[in-house]
Design a protein around this motif. Structure first.
Motif, PDB file in Angstrom:
ATOM      1  N   UNK A  83     -16.698  -5.948  -7.326  1.00 46.36           N
ATOM      2  CA  UNK A  83     -16.805  -5.239  -6.045  1.00 46.36           C
ATOM      3  C   UNK A  83     -15.912  -5.885  -4.989  1.00 46.36           C
ATOM      4  N   UNK A  84     -15.841  -7.206  -4.970  1.00 46.70           N
ATOM      5  CA  UNK A  84     -14.961  -7.900  -4.033  1.00 46.70           C
ATOM      6  C   UNK A  84     -13.500  -7.564  -4.283  1.00 46.70           C
ATOM      7  N   UNK A  85     -13.107  -7.528  -5.561  1.00 44.94           N
ATOM      8  CA  UNK A  85     -11.731  -7.186  -5.915  1.00 44.94           C
ATOM      9  C   UNK A  85     -11.425  -5.756  -5.482  1.00 44.94           C
ATOM     10  N   UNK A  86     -12.344  -4.832  -5.774  1.00 45.75           N
ATOM     11  CA  UNK A  86     -12.140  -3.435  -5.398  1.00 45.75           C
ATOM     12  C   UNK A  86     -12.093  -3.259  -3.882  1.00 45.75           C
ATOM     13  N   UNK A  87     -12.898  -4.041  -3.160  1.00 49.86           N
ATOM     14  CA  UNK A  87     -12.904  -3.956  -1.700  1.00 49.86           C
ATOM     15  C   UNK A  87     -11.555  -4.372  -1.126  1.00 49.86           C
ATOM     16  N   UNK A  88     -10.992  -5.471  -1.622  1.00 50.80           N
ATOM     17  CA  UNK A  88      -9.696  -5.915  -1.117  1.00 50.80           C
ATOM     18  C   UNK A  88      -8.604  -4.912  -1.475  1.00 50.80           C
ATOM     19  N   UNK A  89      -8.677  -4.313  -2.684  1.00 44.36           N
ATOM     20  CA  UNK A  89      -7.692  -3.298  -3.052  1.00 44.36           C
ATOM     21  C   UNK A  89      -7.803  -2.078  -2.149  1.00 44.36           C
ATOM     22  N   UNK A  90      -9.038  -1.684  -1.836  1.00 43.45           N
ATOM     23  CA  UNK A  90      -9.253  -0.530  -0.961  1.00 43.45           C
ATOM     24  C   UNK A  90      -8.697  -0.798   0.437  1.00 43.45           C
ATOM     25  N   UNK A  91      -8.923  -2.008   0.947  1.00 43.66           N
ATOM     26  CA  UNK A  91      -8.401  -2.357   2.270  1.00 43.66           C
ATOM     27  C   UNK A  91      -6.877  -2.314   2.286  1.00 43.66           C
ATOM     28  N   UNK A  92      -6.244  -2.823   1.234  1.00 44.19           N
ATOM     29  CA  UNK A  92      -4.779  -2.791   1.204  1.00 44.19           C
ATOM     30  C   UNK A  92      -4.273  -1.357   1.069  1.00 44.19           C
ATOM     31  N   UNK A  93      -4.990  -0.514   0.315  1.00 48.99           N
ATOM     32  CA  UNK A  93      -4.590   0.889   0.200  1.00 48.99           C
ATOM     33  C   UNK A  93      -4.729   1.613   1.530  1.00 48.99           C
ATOM     34  N   UNK A  94      -5.768   1.283   2.289  1.00 49.80           N
ATOM     35  CA  UNK A  94      -5.936   1.900   3.608  1.00 49.80           C
ATOM     36  C   UNK A  94      -4.811   1.487   4.546  1.00 49.80           C
ATOM     37  N   UNK A  95      -4.390   0.224   4.465  1.00 49.26           N
ATOM     38  CA  UNK A  95      -3.255  -0.234   5.278  1.00 49.26           C
ATOM     39  C   UNK A  95      -1.994   0.529   4.902  1.00 49.26           C
ATOM     40  N   UNK A  96      -1.756   0.698   3.594  1.00 54.72           N
ATOM     41  CA  UNK A  96      -0.582   1.442   3.149  1.00 54.72           C
ATOM     42  C   UNK A  96      -0.647   2.897   3.596  1.00 54.72           C
ATOM     43  N   UNK A  98      -2.137   4.096   6.276  1.00 53.44           N
ATOM     44  CA  UNK A  98      -1.823   4.182   7.707  1.00 53.44           C
ATOM     45  C   UNK A  98      -0.325   4.004   7.946  1.00 53.44           C
ATOM     46  N   UNK A  99       0.326   3.127   7.157  1.00 53.37           N
ATOM     47  CA  UNK A  99       1.773   2.960   7.278  1.00 53.37           C
ATOM     48  C   UNK A  99       2.501   4.243   6.897  1.00 53.37           C
ATOM     49  N   UNK A 100       2.032   4.905   5.842  1.00 57.81           N
ATOM     50  CA  UNK A 100       2.660   6.146   5.401  1.00 57.81           C
ATOM     51  C   UNK A 100       2.548   7.213   6.486  1.00 57.81           C
ATOM     52  N   UNK A 101       1.379   7.306   7.110  1.00 60.48           N
ATOM     53  CA  UNK A 101       1.198   8.289   8.181  1.00 60.48           C
ATOM     54  C   UNK A 101       2.150   7.998   9.337  1.00 60.48           C
ATOM     55  N   UNK A 102       2.257   6.731   9.726  1.00 58.18           N
ATOM     56  CA  UNK A 102       3.175   6.355  10.805  1.00 58.18           C
ATOM     57  C   UNK A 102       4.619   6.694  10.438  1.00 58.18           C
TER      58      UNK A 102
END
Length: 128
Positions: A83-96, A98-102
């Motif tokens: 779950x910790x690994x998946x959480x960090x992956x999800x956070x990095x995907x959310x950052x990506x 937001x970058x794509x939208x920008x």
């Protein structure tokens, strides 16, 4: 004492400790296979066995021996790490995301600016 024997012994001990280090670092999350190549099975400990690790359910190598070179990981710890690994992956995907939208917004602005510049260039060509 023979220096060659000492060197061989030192190299053998270094290899053993390197393997143990790699093995312990690889035990993160839910593994599918042990380092020996065997499949991991979901095992439930008998009720009378009290282990110092949390949980009575384990992911265990088929060839498990308590020699430090086979997996036997408590289910609770494995799921928590996964779950910790998946959480960090999800956070990095959310950052990506937001970058794509920008970048899409910036791309659209640049397209409109290029269209304006093309129109201006065509006006200047016809004016001369």
């Amino acid at each position: 004492m023979d220096p060659n024997y000492e060197r061989r012994s030192m190299k053998a001990n270094k290899d053993l400790y390197d393997n143990l280090h790699f093995f312990t670092n690889s035990m993160q999350g839910i593994q599918e296979r042990c380092v020996c190549g065997e499949r991991l099975v979901h095992e439930r400990a008998p009720a009378e066995v009290f282990d110092y690790l949390p949980g009575n359910s384990f992911f265990t190598c088929k060839k498990y021996k308590d020699d430090g070179m086979h997996y036997r990981q408590p289910w609770v710890c494995a799921v928590e790490e996964e779950l910790g690994i998946l959480k960090t992956r999800l956070e990095s995907l959310e950052e990506h995301k937001s970058m794509v939208v920008k970048l899409e917004v910036e791309n659209q602005e640049l397209k409109t600016e290029v269209e304006k510049l093309i129109a201006r260039v065509s006006e200047l060509e016809y004016a001369t």
